[in-house]
Scaffold this active site. Structure first.
Site, PDB file in Angstrom:
ATOM      1  N   GLY A  22       0.868  -1.180   0.000  1.00  0.00           N
ATOM      2  CA  GLY A  22       0.000   0.000   0.000  1.00  0.00           C
ATOM      3  C   GLY A  22       0.891   1.212   0.000  1.00  0.00           C
ATOM      4  N   ALA A  29       5.211  -2.229   0.454  1.00  0.00           N
ATOM      5  CA  ALA A  29       5.428  -1.306   1.576  1.00  0.00           C
ATOM      6  C   ALA A  29       5.877  -2.070   2.827  1.00  0.00           C
ATOM      7  CB  ALA A  29       4.154  -0.516   1.883  1.00  0.00           C
ATOM      8  N   HIS A  49       9.356  -3.421  -6.266  1.00  0.00           N
ATOM      9  CA  HIS A  49       8.839  -3.119  -7.625  1.00  0.00           C
ATOM     10  C   HIS A  49       9.933  -2.500  -8.479  1.00  0.00           C
ATOM     11  CE1 HIS A  49       4.647  -3.722  -6.258  1.00  0.00           C
ATOM     12  NE2 HIS A  49       4.931  -2.945  -5.229  1.00  0.00           N
ATOM     13  N   GLU A 100       9.653  -7.481  -9.434  1.00  0.00           N
ATOM     14  CA  GLU A 100       8.422  -8.185  -9.065  1.00  0.00           C
ATOM     15  C   GLU A 100       8.573  -9.687  -9.270  1.00  0.00           C
ATOM     16  OE1 GLU A 100       5.472  -6.064 -11.284  1.00  0.00           O
ATOM     17  OE2 GLU A 100       5.342  -4.488  -9.773  1.00  0.00           O
TER      18      GLU A 100
END
Lengths: 235, 235
Positions: free
Chosen positions: A90, A123, A159, A194
């Site tokens: 998030g 996160a 990411h 990822e």
């Protein structure tokens, strides 16, 4: 004994939430039926309840359940008593702010040091580094500090995205941003693509998943490391 | 009388520094020979001297010069006495930190309120909004506050980028990030695409350049505004 998974993302394009890593999580959380879920990062502003349900649905595929920390009266005690902990993705600033607000930084550090298995995605992985200063997120609120949980002696960039040579966009590439970080900080940064994750077991830190990761050390040219590489010396 | 240009970027793909806007700047800075340049955002960690020389080279094409604020003994006096001010792009956190460190926030607010022409690009435009909480930059250091110069009653998102529908990357789109911002804040955000700028003249705020801009208001669907649109009512 520290036992931590620091994953770049929760979700790989074209598959469901946590699907790509579920087999590994079944092994990682072996013998544990309930995982304490910390939904503070609230992706797209989702509620704590809805986010916890999403995690619970994924864990149910490996016969485990997730319970949200917001359902406990005392979040510190929830961390102290947890059999395992998962912090989802998030917004890293929202997550960090809430961890400080609820006085959870040192509780989490103690629990993880004492061997409570910890899973972080996005996160929830950023927060495992020394600071959150290599997050990609928008700083939508001002946390009391950028200092993070410091489970590993470097910073995480989840990411991680390679420069797009065909782009006409003049915003900075990820690599440029991390180089700028090194004008003001000297700890290493690991760019996790990822599908990649780090598995930390006490003093061992190993890159997992199919892809290479990009390592940025202060005053060195960035370099790639293969899956399976031990990163124990990095600090 | 406020007279401000808030530009998405300094540089458009395929052209030189400030080239795309130089004709407008010749008019904007008419009658002014020297512009005070604030190089604090240091793109890619460039030195204050080198960055100022870059700005100076561009301004020389319209027979103007740039002098760096770092060459003055007293930066507040430099702002007070400036005929015009330009804050260039780079890292918004580094810029904000240095403005606070040198006590320049209120000096800049006073100068601009009193009519000193101001040009901002990228980070220098972010800082024109209410807060820097809609920057795209990496938070590579912790500034004393996210509060910005508040020349306009909303936030700026420079280098605004439309979602790439073909992307397999699972990081948040810019639109998602700005929606997350609105879970914690209620001021509008203007997404300025590269090549667009706002011209603020006292109470008038007009979108300039060839492209539309994307406006994000709290609790509304985002919408596009055409070049030439007055945005005076937005707050």
């Amino acid at each position: 004994m520290k036992n931590i998974i620091i994953a770049s993302t929760s979700t790989i394009h074209g598959s469901g939430y946590l699907d790509y890593i579920l087999n590994d999580l079944a092994e990682f959380f072996k013998g544990i039926d309930e995982i304490l879920f910390i939904p503070y990062a609230r992706p797209s502003g989702i509620s704590h309840d809805a986010y916890t349900e999403k995690a619970n649905m994924a864990f149910s595929k490996i016969n485990k359940s997730a319970r949200g920390i917001h359902t406990y009266e005392n979040p510190t005690e929830a961390v102290n008593n947890a059999k395992a902990i998962f912090i989802g993705g998030g917004n890293t600033f929202v997550l960090t702010n809430q961890l400080y607000k609820n006085n959870l930084i040192s509780a989490l550090q103690t629990a993880i040091k004492n061997g409570t298995p910890y899973l972080g995605t996005s996160a929830g992985s950023n927060i495992c580094g020394l600071t959150i200063e290599t997050t990609n997120d928008m700083p939508i609120l001002y946390p009391p500090s950028f200092k993070a949980l410091a489970f590993v002696p470097f910073n995480i960039n989840p990411h991680y995205l390679d420069p797009d040579k065909n782009s006409k966009h003049m915003g900075e590439t990820r690599e440029t941003r991390i180089k700028e970080f090194h004008n003001f900080n000297n700890q290493p940064v690991i760019g996790l693509r990822e599908g990649s994750w780090l598995h930390v077991k006490e003093d061992s830190i190993v890159l997992k998943g199919e892809l290479t990761a990009r390592v940025f050390e202060y005053n060195k040219l960035p370099y790639e490391v293969l899956s399976g590489t031990e990163l124990n010396q990095l600090k």
